[in-house]
Design a protein around this motif. Structure first.
Motif, PDB file in Angstrom:
ATOM      1  N   ALA A  48       0.638  -1.152  -0.134  1.00 58.00           N
ATOM      2  CA  ALA A  48       0.093   0.149   0.005  1.00 58.00           C
ATOM      3  C   ALA A  48       0.943   1.349   0.144  1.00 58.00           C
ATOM      4  N   LEU A  51       2.019   1.719  -3.193  1.00 59.30           N
ATOM      5  CA  LEU A  51       0.984   2.222  -4.224  1.00 59.30           C
ATOM      6  C   LEU A  51       0.985   3.700  -4.010  1.00 59.30           C
ATOM      7  N   TYR A  52       0.930   4.312  -2.726  1.00 60.28           N
ATOM      8  CA  TYR A  52       0.830   5.868  -2.558  1.00 60.28           C
ATOM      9  C   TYR A  52       2.002   6.564  -3.161  1.00 60.28           C
ATOM     10  N   LEU A  55       1.342   6.700  -6.691  1.00 56.05           N
ATOM     11  CA  LEU A  55       0.252   7.785  -6.982  1.00 56.05           C
ATOM     12  C   LEU A  55       0.745   9.372  -6.598  1.00 56.05           C
ATOM     13  N   THR A  56       1.986   9.517  -6.453  1.00 57.34           N
ATOM     14  CA  THR A  56       2.737  10.772  -5.938  1.00 57.34           C
ATOM     15  C   THR A  56       2.193  11.218  -4.564  1.00 57.34           C
ATOM     16  N   ALA A  57       1.972  10.462  -3.674  1.00 56.73           N
ATOM     17  CA  ALA A  57       1.511  10.719  -2.382  1.00 56.73           C
ATOM     18  C   ALA A  57       2.308  10.345  -1.555  1.00 56.73           C
ATOM     19  N   PHE A  59       4.041  11.526   1.095  1.00 55.52           N
ATOM     20  CA  PHE A  59       4.214  11.662   2.609  1.00 55.52           C
ATOM     21  C   PHE A  59       3.259  10.800   2.986  1.00 55.52           C
ATOM     22  N   VAL A  60       1.986  10.491   2.442  1.00 50.87           N
ATOM     23  CA  VAL A  60       1.194   9.280   2.883  1.00 50.87           C
ATOM     24  C   VAL A  60       1.873   8.058   2.788  1.00 50.87           C
ATOM     25  N   VAL A  63       4.253   8.156   5.837  1.00 49.50           N
ATOM     26  CA  VAL A  63       3.657   7.742   7.034  1.00 49.50           C
ATOM     27  C   VAL A  63       3.172   6.510   7.213  1.00 49.50           C
ATOM     28  N   GLN A  64       2.678   5.772   6.247  1.00 46.58           N
ATOM     29  CA  GLN A  64       2.107   4.741   6.297  1.00 46.58           C
ATOM     30  C   GLN A  64       3.531   3.488   6.725  1.00 46.58           C
ATOM     31  N   VAL A  67       3.974   4.463  10.649  1.00 47.84           N
ATOM     32  CA  VAL A  67       2.820   4.283  11.557  1.00 47.84           C
ATOM     33  C   VAL A  67       2.523   2.720  11.283  1.00 47.84           C
ATOM     34  N   TYR A  68       2.253   2.186  10.252  1.00 52.15           N
ATOM     35  CA  TYR A  68       1.552   0.717  10.084  1.00 52.15           C
ATOM     36  C   TYR A  68       2.850  -0.284  10.244  1.00 52.15           C
ATOM     37  N   VAL A 154       0.131  18.991   1.290  1.00 56.94           N
ATOM     38  CA  VAL A 154      -0.464  18.126   2.314  1.00 56.94           C
ATOM     39  C   VAL A 154      -0.224  18.997   3.717  1.00 56.94           C
TER      40      VAL A 154
ATOM     41  N   ILE B  43      -6.425   3.257   0.226  1.00 59.31           N
ATOM     42  CA  ILE B  43      -5.785   3.109  -1.148  1.00 59.31           C
ATOM     43  C   ILE B  43      -6.779   3.797  -2.049  1.00 59.31           C
ATOM     44  N   VAL B  46      -6.475   7.746  -1.629  1.00 59.10           N
ATOM     45  CA  VAL B  46      -5.352   8.265  -2.124  1.00 59.10           C
ATOM     46  C   VAL B  46      -5.561   8.219  -3.695  1.00 59.10           C
ATOM     47  N   ALA B  50      -5.233  11.534  -6.282  1.00 61.98           N
ATOM     48  CA  ALA B  50      -4.449  11.428  -7.468  1.00 61.98           C
ATOM     49  C   ALA B  50      -5.547  11.817  -8.733  1.00 61.98           C
ATOM     50  N   VAL B  55      -5.640  17.554  -2.851  1.00 65.50           N
ATOM     51  CA  VAL B  55      -5.055  16.895  -1.576  1.00 65.50           C
ATOM     52  C   VAL B  55      -5.751  16.178  -0.432  1.00 65.50           C
ATOM     53  N   GLN B  58      -5.539  12.900   0.356  1.00 66.27           N
ATOM     54  CA  GLN B  58      -4.396  12.285   1.303  1.00 66.27           C
ATOM     55  C   GLN B  58      -4.583  12.654   2.524  1.00 66.27           C
ATOM     56  N   ILE B  59      -5.156  13.914   2.791  1.00 62.28           N
ATOM     57  CA  ILE B  59      -5.309  14.288   4.466  1.00 62.28           C
ATOM     58  C   ILE B  59      -6.316  13.149   4.972  1.00 62.28           C
ATOM     59  N   LEU B  62      -4.394  10.175   5.912  1.00 60.93           N
ATOM     60  CA  LEU B  62      -3.598  10.479   7.074  1.00 60.93           C
ATOM     61  C   LEU B  62      -4.473  10.204   8.542  1.00 60.93           C
ATOM     62  N   ILE B  65      -5.106   6.728   8.804  1.00 55.82           N
ATOM     63  CA  ILE B  65      -4.043   6.145   9.468  1.00 55.82           C
ATOM     64  C   ILE B  65      -4.011   6.208  11.065  1.00 55.82           C
TER      65      ILE B  65
END
Lengths: 187, 99
Positions: A48, A51-52, A55-57, A59-60, A63-64, A67-68, A154, B43, B46, B50, B55, B58-59, B62, B65
């Motif tokens: 996951a 994949l983030y 998808l150009t995320a 930071f997420v 964090v994944q 944290v995970y 973000v 998933i 996000v 995209a 954004v 994504q927030i 987070l 999470i």
């Protein structure tokens, strides 16, 4: 040449990651060894995160990972250890396995029909995103924040528009921490 | 990339999580299946972020999470209490309210 490359590579990466995630997720819910289930969960969570990043995320994604994979899986391993779960192969399923499989397959079928119907031809276009974020950082390095059109990032979104939910969630984390300690404490 | 490939992968993960929640007997494994479902939602969020080039998704991912981390902490504390009270973490034994 470059356009073809950038169009194919994310798809190939996606399918590799997706197949690994799918197989690992199936193993999480079917393996007979509980420690292996936690380790297969790491594969799903890392997929996951990948994949983030795809998808150009970014930071997420990180964090994944932190944290995970860093915290939640370790908590699971502690939970396995503290409840003295059997670490060898044992029967971990109850007797409603077939009913559960039917429910899951039915839900999967409904979801696929709905998704194909609703988003069948939609594409994700990432180039705009990528160029925008690249331009943003270059501008920050060169000129700073001098009144240019800045796409929301973000960080600024969390601390401007979503600062109230952010503070609320910090209180929730504190409450969950205190609650978990209060419940699990031996007295 | 198609949007649907992300959504269908996430639907698959979610249904795997449903199966795990329903079919697993051990409390820790049920929590792991809940994590699978929360990840499927992330998933989706996000992917839509995209897709819409905004954004917000994504927030929300987070926030999910963070809530998942809190949920695992409290959930494992509950499983630990179940273990202390009944000497195993088998959720099928928690049937004291059964008529």
């Amino acid at each position: 040449m470059l356009a073809e490359y950038s169009a194919v590579v994310p798809d190939v990466a996606f399918w590799i990651i997706a197949v690994a995630m799918g197989l690992a997720a199936l193993r999480v819910v079917t393996t007979k060894n509980i420690v292996h289930a936690a380790l297969y969960l790491v594969v799903v969570l890392a997929g996951a995160a990948a994949l983030y990043i795809l998808l150009t995320a970014e930071f997420v994604g990180w964090v994944q990972v932190l944290v995970y994979i860093g915290a939640v899986v370790i908590l699971f391993l502690f939970g396995i250890m503290l409840t003295r779960a059997p670490r060898t192969d044992t029967e971990l399923d109850n007797d409603q396995r077939w009913a559960a499989a039917i429910v899951a397959l039915f839900f999967m079928g409904v979801l696929i029909v709905l998704l194909v119907d609703a988003f069948g031809a939609k594409h994700i276009v990432l180039n705009d995103n990528l160029q925008a974020s690249g331009r943003l950082t270059a501008d920050f390095v060169k000129h700073g924040h001098n009144g240019q059109v800045v796409r929301p990032t973000v960080g600024s979104a969390i601390f401007q528009q979503y600062v109230l939910p952010f503070e609320a969630i910090s209180m929730l984390l504190l409450a969950a921490l205190v609650g978990a300690v209060a419940m699990a404490r031996r007295d | 990339m198609m949007l649907n490939q992300f959504l269908i992968l996430s639907a698959f993960l979610f249904c795997t999580g449903i199966y795990g929640v329903l079919a697993r007997r051990n409390g820790v494994l049920v929590l792991m299946s809940v994590e699978l479902m929360l990840n499927a939602v992330n998933i989706n969020l996000v992917a839509f972020s995209a897709f819409r080039a905004s954004v917000e998704g994504q927030i929300f991912a987070l926030f999910v999470i963070t809530i998942a981390a809190a949920e695992v902490g409290v959930g494992l504390a509950i499983v630990l209490l179940i273990y202390r009270n009944s000497r195993n973490s088998d959720l099928d034994n928690i049937d004291q309210l059964k008529g």
